[in-house]
Enzyme design. Structure first.
Site, PDB file in Angstrom:
ATOM      1  N   ASP A  17       0.983  -1.322   0.261  1.00  0.00           N
ATOM      2  CA  ASP A  17      -0.172  -0.294   0.001  1.00  0.00           C
ATOM      3  C   ASP A  17       0.616   0.937   0.111  1.00  0.00           C
ATOM      4  O   ASP A  17       2.302   1.205   0.810  1.00  0.00           O
ATOM      5  CB  ASP A  17      -0.659  -0.123   1.728  1.00  0.00           C
ATOM      6  CG  ASP A  17      -2.147   1.262   0.939  1.00  0.00           C
ATOM      7  OD1 ASP A  17      -2.627   0.035   1.172  1.00  0.00           O
ATOM      8  OD2 ASP A  17      -2.169   2.121   0.756  1.00  0.00           O
ATOM      9  N   VAL A  32       2.224   2.126  -6.186  1.00  0.00           N
ATOM     10  CA  VAL A  32       2.384   0.993  -8.015  1.00  0.00           C
ATOM     11  C   VAL A  32       3.046   2.131  -9.345  1.00  0.00           C
ATOM     12  O   VAL A  32       2.461   1.530  -9.757  1.00  0.00           O
ATOM     13  CB  VAL A  32       0.718   1.422  -7.813  1.00  0.00           C
ATOM     14  CG1 VAL A  32       0.610   0.098  -7.389  1.00  0.00           C
ATOM     15  CG2 VAL A  32      -0.261   1.890  -8.044  1.00  0.00           C
ATOM     16  N   ASN A  61      -5.418  -4.219  -6.815  1.00  0.00           N
ATOM     17  CA  ASN A  61      -6.293  -3.797  -6.173  1.00  0.00           C
ATOM     18  C   ASN A  61      -6.263  -2.554  -6.087  1.00  0.00           C
ATOM     19  O   ASN A  61      -7.201  -1.266  -5.654  1.00  0.00           O
ATOM     20  CB  ASN A  61      -6.902  -4.383  -4.927  1.00  0.00           C
ATOM     21  CG  ASN A  61      -8.153  -3.952  -3.589  1.00  0.00           C
ATOM     22  OD1 ASN A  61      -9.182  -3.355  -4.482  1.00  0.00           O
ATOM     23  ND2 ASN A  61      -7.437  -3.096  -2.912  1.00  0.00           N
ATOM     24  N   SER A  82     -14.445  -1.947 -12.023  1.00  0.00           N
ATOM     25  CA  SER A  82     -15.510  -0.980 -11.887  1.00  0.00           C
ATOM     26  C   SER A  82     -16.615  -1.610 -12.836  1.00  0.00           C
ATOM     27  O   SER A  82     -16.604  -2.375 -13.968  1.00  0.00           O
ATOM     28  CB  SER A  82     -15.195   0.339 -11.233  1.00  0.00           C
ATOM     29  OG  SER A  82     -16.226   0.939 -10.892  1.00  0.00           O
ATOM     30  N   TYR A 134     -11.558   8.914 -14.504  1.00  0.00           N
ATOM     31  CA  TYR A 134     -11.889   6.825 -13.170  1.00  0.00           C
ATOM     32  C   TYR A 134     -12.429   5.966 -14.048  1.00  0.00           C
ATOM     33  O   TYR A 134     -12.199   4.724 -14.094  1.00  0.00           O
ATOM     34  CB  TYR A 134     -12.893   7.451 -12.462  1.00  0.00           C
ATOM     35  CG  TYR A 134     -12.768   6.705 -11.404  1.00  0.00           C
ATOM     36  CD1 TYR A 134     -12.296   5.761 -10.490  1.00  0.00           C
ATOM     37  CD2 TYR A 134     -14.269   5.237 -11.972  1.00  0.00           C
ATOM     38  CE1 TYR A 134     -12.661   4.715  -9.420  1.00  0.00           C
ATOM     39  CE2 TYR A 134     -14.307   4.475 -10.691  1.00  0.00           C
ATOM     40  CZ  TYR A 134     -13.933   3.836 -10.171  1.00  0.00           C
ATOM     41  OH  TYR A 134     -13.920   3.183  -8.575  1.00  0.00           O
ATOM     42  N   LYS A 185     -10.786   2.542 -15.694  1.00  0.00           N
ATOM     43  CA  LYS A 185     -11.428   1.328 -15.519  1.00  0.00           C
ATOM     44  C   LYS A 185     -11.937   0.480 -16.779  1.00  0.00           C
ATOM     45  O   LYS A 185     -11.977  -0.932 -16.615  1.00  0.00           O
ATOM     46  CB  LYS A 185     -12.763   1.199 -14.773  1.00  0.00           C
ATOM     47  CG  LYS A 185     -12.334   1.670 -12.872  1.00  0.00           C
ATOM     48  CD  LYS A 185     -11.193   1.210 -12.594  1.00  0.00           C
ATOM     49  CE  LYS A 185     -11.161   1.249 -10.986  1.00  0.00           C
ATOM     50  NZ  LYS A 185     -10.567   0.080 -10.067  1.00  0.00           N
ATOM     51  N   VAL A 225     -19.078   0.159  -3.205  1.00  0.00           N
ATOM     52  CA  VAL A 225     -18.903  -0.312  -2.426  1.00  0.00           C
ATOM     53  C   VAL A 225     -18.441  -0.103  -0.669  1.00  0.00           C
ATOM     54  O   VAL A 225     -18.211   0.887  -0.611  1.00  0.00           O
ATOM     55  CB  VAL A 225     -17.886  -1.805  -2.506  1.00  0.00           C
ATOM     56  CG1 VAL A 225     -16.931  -2.001  -1.538  1.00  0.00           C
ATOM     57  CG2 VAL A 225     -17.954  -2.919  -4.022  1.00  0.00           C
ATOM     58  N   THR A 263     -16.283   1.205   1.005  1.00  0.00           N
ATOM     59  CA  THR A 263     -14.961   1.454   1.790  1.00  0.00           C
ATOM     60  C   THR A 263     -15.142   2.716   1.594  1.00  0.00           C
ATOM     61  O   THR A 263     -15.362   3.916   1.526  1.00  0.00           O
ATOM     62  CB  THR A 263     -14.140   1.010   1.016  1.00  0.00           C
ATOM     63  OG1 THR A 263     -14.267   1.550  -0.626  1.00  0.00           O
ATOM     64  CG2 THR A 263     -14.797  -0.546   0.447  1.00  0.00           C
TER      65      THR A 263
END
Length: 273
Positions: free
Chosen positions: A38, A77, A103, A152, A169, A173, A202, A204
């Protein structure tokens, strides 16, 4: 009773919290050891707090509580060298790699041009880096494996607003679908399967925060084709474990002949559209 992933090692990015933590804990419960990565830092265009070193430490404890081993490192990443170094630390400890769950992702939905650049860099280029650093070991082992890219519902349909971050985004995706389809063909001779999972909202920290709750409310209030229409099933938001369950199945032998698939786990969101 033998656990289905006993003896395997999973490399998971964005593992400090949210979906990444859920993937790590579920795969560990199924017997896999985990290499958890992370950023544990902030990106300027992202208006909500990202995961922290403390969050990653919590993931470590939860994985260890299952009886699995874990190597956790802070890595970006976007930086291939940083990611490769972190993966190497896990390979030194565990000696193999069987599963990749790409992820790590951000959602700077209401940002300007910087949001476009950052979301492409993390959500698309970062996924490419994740797969790219993992492939040599998986091929050299000669024992096959499974790669899952976390996309997504916005990677299968045109959800979003005119904000640069939102457009980026959706573009990132959707780009993962291209990676899945090409890598599935490139890696099939090595018995390495590549698939993507496409959740709707989701519960989160990436979704359930003040900034993105406001963005979602405004998007749905404005309506129009780009707003979508929510989920078909009577559930407003999914849980991270729902996505982890799908990932656990995809990486298991129960899905051993499934590759090149873009799997919606979205309560019928894309179908309703």
């Amino acid at each position: 009773m033998t656990r289905p992933l006993e003896g395997q090692v999973a490399f998971i990015t964005g593992a400090a919290r949210g979906q990444g933590r859920a993937h790590a804990v579920r795969l560990a419960a199924d017997g896999a050891d985990v290499i958890a990565i992370d950023l544990c830092g902030q990106i300027d265009s992202v208006a909500y707090p990202l995961g922290s070193a403390e969050d990653l430490a919590t993931t470590v404890k939860l994985v260890e509580d299952t009886g699995a081993r874990i190597v956790a490192r802070q890595a970006d990443v976007r930086d291939r060298a940083s990611l490769a170094t972190a993966l190497d630390a896990g390979l030194e400890e565990f000696g193999r790699l069987d599963i990749v769950v790409a992820n790590a992702g951000i959602a700077p939905m209401q940002s300007g041009p910087d949001g476009w650049r950052d979301v492409i860099d993390v959500n698309l280029t970062g996924v490419y880096h994740t797969v790219d650093v993992a492939i040599p070991t998986m091929i050299e082992q000669g024992t096959g494996g499974s790669i899952v890219l976390i996309s997504s519902a916005a990677g299968l349909a045109g959800f979003g607003t005119a904000d640069a971050g939102s457009i980026g985004y959706a573009a990132a995706k959707h780009g993962l679908v291209g990676l899945v389809r090409l890598y599935a063909n490139l890696l099939a001779p090595h018995n390495i399967r590549v698939n993507s999972v496409h959740p709707s909202g989701v519960n989160t920290p990436m979704v359930n925060n003040e900034v993105n709750r406001k963005w979602l409310a405004e998007m749905f209030a404005e309506g129009g084709a780009a707003a979508g229409g929510g989920n078909a099933l009577p559930v407003q938001i999914l849980q991270a474990d729902d996505i982890a369950n799908a990932v656990a199945w995809l990486v298991s032998d129960q899905a051993r002949y499934i590759t090149g698939v873009t799997l919606p786990v979205d309560a019928g969101c894309v179908n309703k559209r």
